[in-house]
Motif scaffolding. Structure first.
Motif, short mmCIF file in Angstrom:
data_model
loop_
_atom_site.label_atom_id
_atom_site.label_comp_id
_atom_site.label_asym_id
_atom_site.label_seq_id
_atom_site.Cartn_x
_atom_site.Cartn_y
_atom_site.Cartn_z
N THR A 39 0.77 -1.43 -0.01
CA THR A 39 0.14 -0.34 -0.10
C THR A 39 0.98 1.35 -0.35
O THR A 39 0.65 2.10 0.11
CB THR A 39 -0.93 -0.29 1.52
N ASP A 40 2.06 0.89 0.30
CA ASP A 40 2.91 2.26 -0.22
C ASP A 40 2.67 3.01 -1.42
O ASP A 40 3.16 4.32 -1.15
CB ASP A 40 4.48 1.62 -0.42
N ASN A 41 2.87 2.45 -2.06
CA ASN A 41 2.65 2.95 -3.84
C ASN A 41 0.73 3.66 -4.23
O ASN A 41 0.06 3.24 -3.00
CB ASN A 41 2.77 2.08 -5.43
N ASN A 42 0.86 4.40 -4.92
CA ASN A 42 -0.68 5.03 -5.14
C ASN A 42 -0.98 4.42 -6.45
O ASN A 42 -0.45 4.06 -7.16
CB ASN A 42 -0.31 6.27 -5.70
N TYR A 43 -2.13 3.82 -5.84
CA TYR A 43 -2.96 3.63 -7.06
C TYR A 43 -4.04 4.15 -7.48
O TYR A 43 -5.17 4.42 -7.16
CB TYR A 43 -3.44 1.66 -6.48
N CYS A 44 -4.09 3.72 -8.79
CA CYS A 44 -6.05 4.71 -9.16
C CYS A 44 -7.05 3.61 -8.77
O CYS A 44 -6.72 2.06 -8.86
CB CYS A 44 -6.28 4.37 -10.79
N MET A 45 -8.39 3.56 -8.40
CA MET A 45 -8.57 2.27 -8.38
C MET A 45 -10.50 2.60 -8.95
O MET A 45 -10.64 3.78 -8.89
CB MET A 45 -9.37 2.94 -6.67
N GLY A 46 -11.16 1.72 -9.10
CA GLY A 46 -12.11 1.56 -9.94
C GLY A 46 -13.31 0.29 -9.26
O GLY A 46 -12.76 -0.48 -8.16
N TRP A 47 -14.27 0.56 -8.88
CA TRP A 47 -15.31 -0.39 -9.06
C TRP A 47 -16.39 -1.39 -10.96
O TRP A 47 -16.67 0.37 -11.39
CB TRP A 47 -16.84 0.58 -8.26
N TYR A 48 -15.92 -2.68 -10.57
CA TYR A 48 -17.33 -2.00 -11.98
C TYR A 48 -18.22 -3.39 -11.22
O TYR A 48 -18.03 -4.28 -10.09
CB TYR A 48 -15.88 -3.40 -12.29
N ARG A 49 -19.03 -3.75 -12.25
CA ARG A 49 -19.95 -4.80 -12.13
C ARG A 49 -20.12 -5.72 -13.21
O ARG A 49 -20.13 -5.27 -14.23
CB ARG A 49 -21.38 -3.63 -11.54
N GLN A 50 -20.87 -6.96 -12.66
CA GLN A 50 -20.84 -7.27 -14.19
C GLN A 50 -22.38 -8.65 -13.26
O GLN A 50 -22.23 -9.49 -12.67
CB GLN A 50 -19.83 -8.77 -14.10
N VAL A 51 -22.95 -8.76 -14.54
CA VAL A 51 -24.02 -9.92 -15.08
C VAL A 51 -23.15 -10.69 -15.21
O VAL A 51 -23.44 -11.02 -16.13
CB VAL A 51 -25.13 -9.22 -15.07
N SER A 52 -24.00 -12.15 -15.37
CA SER A 52 -23.40 -13.53 -15.28
C SER A 52 -24.16 -13.48 -17.46
O SER A 52 -25.10 -13.07 -17.38
CB SER A 52 -24.59 -14.88 -14.43
N GLN A 55 -22.97 -11.68 -18.93
CA GLN A 55 -22.35 -10.33 -19.60
C GLN A 55 -20.77 -9.36 -18.92
O GLN A 55 -20.80 -10.44 -18.55
CB GLN A 55 -23.64 -8.63 -19.17
N GLU A 56 -20.91 -8.26 -20.05
CA GLU A 56 -19.56 -7.76 -19.75
C GLU A 56 -19.86 -7.49 -19.36
O GLU A 56 -20.19 -6.73 -18.35
CB GLU A 56 -19.14 -7.11 -21.30
N ARG A 57 -17.71 -7.54 -18.29
CA ARG A 57 -17.88 -6.42 -16.74
C ARG A 57 -18.34 -5.02 -16.99
O ARG A 57 -17.08 -4.43 -17.93
CB ARG A 57 -16.40 -6.78 -16.18
N GLU A 58 -18.42 -3.99 -15.93
CA GLU A 58 -19.00 -2.77 -17.03
C GLU A 58 -18.98 -1.70 -15.55
O GLU A 58 -18.70 -2.31 -14.91
CB GLU A 58 -20.35 -2.49 -16.76
N ARG A 59 -18.00 -0.79 -16.04
CA ARG A 59 -16.92 0.34 -14.95
C ARG A 59 -18.28 0.83 -14.99
O ARG A 59 -19.16 1.71 -15.14
CB ARG A 59 -16.27 1.05 -15.76
N VAL A 60 -18.39 1.19 -13.18
CA VAL A 60 -19.10 1.99 -12.66
C VAL A 60 -18.76 3.65 -12.23
O VAL A 60 -19.75 4.94 -12.13
CB VAL A 60 -20.20 1.50 -11.98
N ALA A 61 -17.60 3.16 -11.81
CA ALA A 61 -16.78 4.41 -11.36
C ALA A 61 -15.54 4.20 -10.75
O ALA A 61 -15.03 2.86 -10.85
CB ALA A 61 -17.45 4.61 -9.33
N GLN A 62 -14.79 5.50 -11.07
CA GLN A 62 -13.50 5.44 -10.72
C GLN A 62 -12.38 7.28 -10.11
O GLN A 62 -12.96 7.66 -10.71
CB GLN A 62 -12.63 5.17 -12.32
N ILE A 63 -12.10 6.31 -9.71
CA ILE A 63 -10.86 7.57 -9.65
C ILE A 63 -9.36 7.76 -9.96
O ILE A 63 -8.66 5.99 -9.88
CB ILE A 63 -11.00 7.36 -7.70
N ASP A 64 -9.09 8.08 -10.31
CA ASP A 64 -7.22 8.32 -11.27
C ASP A 64 -6.75 9.25 -10.07
O ASP A 64 -7.04 9.26 -8.47
CB ASP A 64 -7.57 9.13 -12.28
N LEU A 65 -5.27 8.66 -10.55
CA LEU A 65 -4.21 8.80 -9.43
C LEU A 65 -4.11 10.28 -9.05
O LEU A 65 -3.63 10.45 -7.95
CB LEU A 65 -2.76 8.33 -10.34
N ASP A 66 -4.77 10.55 -10.47
CA ASP A 66 -5.22 12.82 -9.83
C ASP A 66 -5.71 12.38 -8.80
O ASP A 66 -6.18 14.10 -9.17
CB ASP A 66 -4.61 13.27 -11.32
#
Length: 122
Positions: A28-41, A43-54
């Motif tokens: 956890t010493d590095n900085n990470y961009c983080m995201g939430w995805y969701r997937q329905v069986s 179907q393709e995984r869908e990105r719902v929200a993201q926080i960039d490194l900036d």
């Protein structure tokens, strides 16, 4: 190397709320961009929200105004507050992390959690 563990899913009625959590452990010493995805069986995984490194936050159009992504760095935890749940929000929700801004933006995250199930009844 980081491990991601989601929690907070459940079965709720339409109009209800949930708060999903994703605890980050490991390097956890590095900085990470983080995201939430969701997937329905099936179907393709869908990105719902993201926080960039900036710190820039983006949402899928389908969840704007209802979903809020946030993070508590002191707790190494990413959150997704979901309000006004709809049956269409039923899915397995995953959090994801990467040190590369590029990989985050193209959806090629390196690290994924195991998912937490959200089921919304009408």
């Amino acid at each position: 190397q980081v491990d991601l563990v989601e929690s907070g899913g459940g079965s709720v009625e339409a109009g209800g709320s949930l708060r999903l959590s994703c605890v980050v452990s490991g390097d956890t010493d590095n900085n990470y961009c983080m995201g939430w995805y969701r997937q329905v069986s099936g179907q393709e995984r869908e990105r719902v929200a993201q926080i960039d490194l900036d710190g820039k936050i983006t949402y899928a159009d389908s969840v704007k105004g209802r979903f809020t992504i946030s993070q508590d760095n002191a707790k190494s935890t990413l959150y997704l507050q979901i309000n006004l749940l709809e049956p269409e929000d039923t899915a397995t929700y995953y959090c994801a992390a990467d040190i590369s801004q590029y990989r985050c933006r193209v959806g090629a995250y390196t690290y994924w959690g195991q998912g937490t199930q959200v089921s919304v009844s009408s």
